[in-house]
Motif scaffolding. Structure first.
Motif, mmCIF file in Angstrom:
data_model
loop_
_atom_site.group_PDB
_atom_site.id
_atom_site.type_symbol
_atom_site.label_atom_id
_atom_site.label_comp_id
_atom_site.label_asym_id
_atom_site.label_seq_id
_atom_site.Cartn_x
_atom_site.Cartn_y
_atom_site.Cartn_z
ATOM 1 N N ARG A 106 0.844 -1.201 0.000
ATOM 2 C CA ARG A 106 0.000 0.000 0.000
ATOM 3 C C ARG A 106 0.879 1.251 0.000
ATOM 4 O O ARG A 106 0.579 2.254 -0.633
ATOM 5 C CB ARG A 106 -0.892 0.001 1.245
ATOM 6 C CG ARG A 106 -1.749 1.223 1.385
ATOM 7 C CD ARG A 106 -2.933 1.135 0.459
ATOM 8 N NE ARG A 106 -3.410 2.435 0.016
ATOM 9 C CZ ARG A 106 -4.390 2.595 -0.871
ATOM 10 N NH1 ARG A 106 -4.963 1.558 -1.425
ATOM 11 N NH2 ARG A 106 -4.767 3.773 -1.221
ATOM 12 N N ALA A 107 1.990 1.165 0.764
ATOM 13 C CA ALA A 107 2.884 2.319 0.887
ATOM 14 C C ALA A 107 3.892 2.362 -0.249
ATOM 15 O O ALA A 107 4.752 3.232 -0.293
ATOM 16 C CB ALA A 107 3.616 2.252 2.224
ATOM 17 N N PHE A 113 11.482 9.622 3.061
ATOM 18 C CA PHE A 113 10.946 10.138 4.308
ATOM 19 C C PHE A 113 9.520 9.642 4.571
ATOM 20 O O PHE A 113 9.126 9.387 5.701
ATOM 21 C CB PHE A 113 10.964 11.667 4.225
ATOM 22 C CG PHE A 113 10.389 12.353 5.423
ATOM 23 C CD1 PHE A 113 11.149 12.503 6.577
ATOM 24 C CD2 PHE A 113 9.089 12.853 5.398
ATOM 25 C CE1 PHE A 113 10.617 13.149 7.688
ATOM 26 C CE2 PHE A 113 8.547 13.498 6.507
ATOM 27 C CZ PHE A 113 9.324 13.646 7.650
ATOM 28 N N TRP A 114 8.744 9.526 3.514
ATOM 29 C CA TRP A 114 7.333 9.199 3.661
ATOM 30 C C TRP A 114 7.080 7.708 3.827
ATOM 31 O O TRP A 114 5.987 7.309 4.179
ATOM 32 C CB TRP A 114 6.536 9.736 2.461
ATOM 33 C CG TRP A 114 6.601 11.219 2.380
ATOM 34 C CD1 TRP A 114 7.351 11.962 1.510
ATOM 35 C CD2 TRP A 114 5.926 12.159 3.235
ATOM 36 N NE1 TRP A 114 7.178 13.296 1.768
ATOM 37 C CE2 TRP A 114 6.315 13.446 2.816
ATOM 38 C CE3 TRP A 114 5.040 12.029 4.311
ATOM 39 C CZ2 TRP A 114 5.842 14.599 3.432
ATOM 40 C CZ3 TRP A 114 4.567 13.179 4.918
ATOM 41 C CH2 TRP A 114 4.971 14.445 4.486
ATOM 42 N N ARG A 115 8.102 6.918 3.524
ATOM 43 C CA ARG A 115 7.899 5.468 3.686
ATOM 44 C C ARG A 115 7.765 5.158 5.175
ATOM 45 O O ARG A 115 8.533 5.644 5.985
ATOM 46 C CB ARG A 115 9.116 4.700 3.143
ATOM 47 C CG ARG A 115 8.980 4.298 1.690
ATOM 48 C CD ARG A 115 10.087 3.345 1.298
ATOM 49 N NE ARG A 115 9.667 1.964 1.488
ATOM 50 C CZ ARG A 115 8.927 1.321 0.607
ATOM 51 N NH1 ARG A 115 8.532 1.894 -0.480
ATOM 52 N NH2 ARG A 115 8.579 0.068 0.828
ATOM 53 N N GLY A 119 9.089 -0.468 12.183
ATOM 54 C CA GLY A 119 8.384 -0.605 13.453
ATOM 55 C C GLY A 119 6.932 -0.170 13.345
ATOM 56 O O GLY A 119 6.038 -0.764 13.933
ATOM 57 N N ARG A 120 6.722 0.854 12.538
ATOM 58 C CA ARG A 120 5.368 1.367 12.363
ATOM 59 C C ARG A 120 4.500 0.350 11.614
ATOM 60 O O ARG A 120 3.339 0.139 11.950
ATOM 61 C CB ARG A 120 5.449 2.686 11.596
ATOM 62 C CG ARG A 120 4.119 3.321 11.395
ATOM 63 C CD ARG A 120 4.223 4.825 11.250
ATOM 64 N NE ARG A 120 3.013 5.338 10.603
ATOM 65 C CZ ARG A 120 1.829 5.342 11.199
ATOM 66 N NH1 ARG A 120 1.696 4.883 12.426
ATOM 67 N NH2 ARG A 120 0.767 5.792 10.559
ATOM 68 N N VAL A 121 5.089 -0.282 10.597
ATOM 69 C CA VAL A 121 4.349 -1.308 9.850
ATOM 70 C C VAL A 121 4.000 -2.469 10.780
ATOM 71 O O VAL A 121 2.892 -3.001 10.738
ATOM 72 C CB VAL A 121 5.168 -1.786 8.626
ATOM 73 C CG1 VAL A 121 4.561 -3.046 8.023
ATOM 74 C CG2 VAL A 121 5.237 -0.689 7.585
ATOM 75 N N ALA A 125 0.301 -3.741 11.558
ATOM 76 C CA ALA A 125 -0.087 -5.134 11.294
ATOM 77 C C ALA A 125 -0.735 -5.728 12.537
ATOM 78 O O ALA A 125 -1.773 -6.395 12.454
ATOM 79 C CB ALA A 125 1.125 -5.955 10.868
ATOM 80 N N GLY A 126 -0.135 -5.462 13.699
ATOM 81 C CA GLY A 126 -0.698 -5.984 14.949
ATOM 82 C C GLY A 126 -2.105 -5.460 15.183
ATOM 83 O O GLY A 126 -3.003 -6.203 15.574
ATOM 84 N N ALA A 127 -2.295 -4.170 14.902
ATOM 85 C CA ALA A 127 -3.615 -3.562 15.107
ATOM 86 C C ALA A 127 -4.648 -4.171 14.160
ATOM 87 O O ALA A 127 -5.780 -4.463 14.544
ATOM 88 C CB ALA A 127 -3.519 -2.055 14.903
ATOM 89 N N LEU A 128 -4.231 -4.389 12.902
ATOM 90 C CA LEU A 128 -5.149 -4.978 11.915
ATOM 91 C C LEU A 128 -5.559 -6.394 12.322
ATOM 92 O O LEU A 128 -6.725 -6.772 12.224
ATOM 93 C CB LEU A 128 -4.444 -5.074 10.559
ATOM 94 C CG LEU A 128 -4.817 -4.055 9.514
ATOM 95 C CD1 LEU A 128 -4.010 -4.277 8.247
ATOM 96 C CD2 LEU A 128 -6.306 -4.167 9.197
ATOM 97 N N LEU A 129 -4.569 -7.167 12.787
ATOM 98 C CA LEU A 129 -4.866 -8.554 13.183
ATOM 99 C C LEU A 129 -5.796 -8.575 14.387
ATOM 100 O O LEU A 129 -6.684 -9.423 14.465
ATOM 101 C CB LEU A 129 -3.566 -9.322 13.447
ATOM 102 C CG LEU A 129 -2.768 -9.572 12.169
ATOM 103 C CD1 LEU A 129 -1.383 -10.134 12.477
ATOM 104 C CD2 LEU A 129 -3.533 -10.518 11.235
ATOM 105 N N ALA A 130 -5.621 -7.621 15.285
ATOM 106 C CA ALA A 130 -6.531 -7.544 16.434
ATOM 107 C C ALA A 130 -7.939 -7.193 15.970
ATOM 108 O O ALA A 130 -8.921 -7.748 16.454
ATOM 109 C CB ALA A 130 -6.013 -6.509 17.434
#
Ligand code: ADP
Ligand code: MG
Length: 252
Positions: A106-107, A113-115, A119-121, A125-130
């Motif tokens: 998606r990115a 700089f914008w990539r 750690g953020r990805v 990912a953790g938030a999406l799986l939750a």
């Protein structure tokens, strides 16, 4: 004006008029079910809407943009996601790796700089799986998952694209009834909470009537009814194309 508007859509294969002058609108946060017997033209509709097939005639607009004739990639970039078949998930990767790959893709258009940082990805990912209820499976290799869990991975992959419209052709195919209803309940709650418009097909009429805000019925390519679930359930013409007395069930 609707977020998504389909007008006068037709598609034939040789002499088979798979989709005939179908039109409808869909708003943010709305769950719209497309139902009809086998061969009614549901998948052909989806394939046109995702850009896999060009329509013979008709116009599709998303957020005011005409999308008819755009490539699947261009349509996806505008914010129209779809759930893919199992083969689309990399079976040898873990659940988390699959979702991170989708987030990075998606990115993909972003530079330097914008990539997003790794750690953020990982956090995304953790938030999406939750959100899709499988945080506990993040380290599992996809090829070893139960079918219903794999369907949730597919949903997470589609959500990774941050769609404003999600197209789901038989997202629960092959699942047991309880599992399908749970998946559709999850999709409905995500749609409402995040204002994602969802167009879906589903054979389980209980799942359709419990979770759709509106239902469109296709028969031999044409729209024969459209309305809220209760009206569709009671519609004589709809009942005539399906078997079953107490519940509308697909003709097999
Ligand atoms: P549904 O998803 O509602 O079961 P489809 O859209 O798959 O229905 O099919 C609608 C009609 O179009 C059927 O008669 C089917 O045989 C025909 N059809 C679908 N795809 C093709 C194709 N690629 N080539 C020829 N005929 C097709
Ligand atoms: Mg189909």
């Amino acid at each position: 004006m609707s977020l998504f508007a389909v007008d006068g859509l037709s598609k034939s294969f040789g002499g088979v008029r798979a989709v005939r002058e179908v039109g409808f609108g869909l708003d943010a946060g709305e769950m719209l079910a497309l139902i009809g017997p086998n061969g009614a033209g549901k998948s052909t509709c989806f394939n046109v809407l995702t850009g896999q097939l060009a329509p013979d005639v008709g116009r599709v607009t998303f957020d005011g943009h005409a999308i008819t004739g755009l490539s699947p990639q261009a349509i996806w970039r505008l914010g129209i996601g779809r759930t893919f078949q199992i083969a689309a998930t990399f079976r040898s990767l873990t659940v988390r790796e699959n979702v991170e790959t989708a987030l990075l893709s998606r990115a993909g258009g972003l530079r330097g700089f914008w990539r997003p940082a790794a750690g953020r990805v990982g956090a995304q990912a953790g938030a999406l799986l939750a959100r899709v209820g499988i945080a506990g499976l993040s380290a599992r290799v996809c090829g070893t998952l139960a079918y219903g869990d794999l369907k949730r991975v597919e949903l997470a992959l589609a959500l990774a694209g941050q769609p404003r419209l999600l197209l789901m052709d038989e997202p629960t195919a092959g699942m047991a009834p309880a599992e399908r209803r749970a998946l559709m309940a999850l999709v409905a709650s995500l749609a409402r909470a995040e204002k994602i418009a969802v167009l879906f097909t589903e054979h389980d009429m209980e799942a359709v009537f419990s979770h759709a805000d509106r239902v469109i019925v296709l028969d031999r390519g044409a729209k024969i009814a459209e309305g809220p679930p209760a009206a569709i359930r009671a519609d004589a013409r709809v009942r005539a194309v399906y078997l079953g007395k107490d519940a509308v069930e697909p003709r097999r």
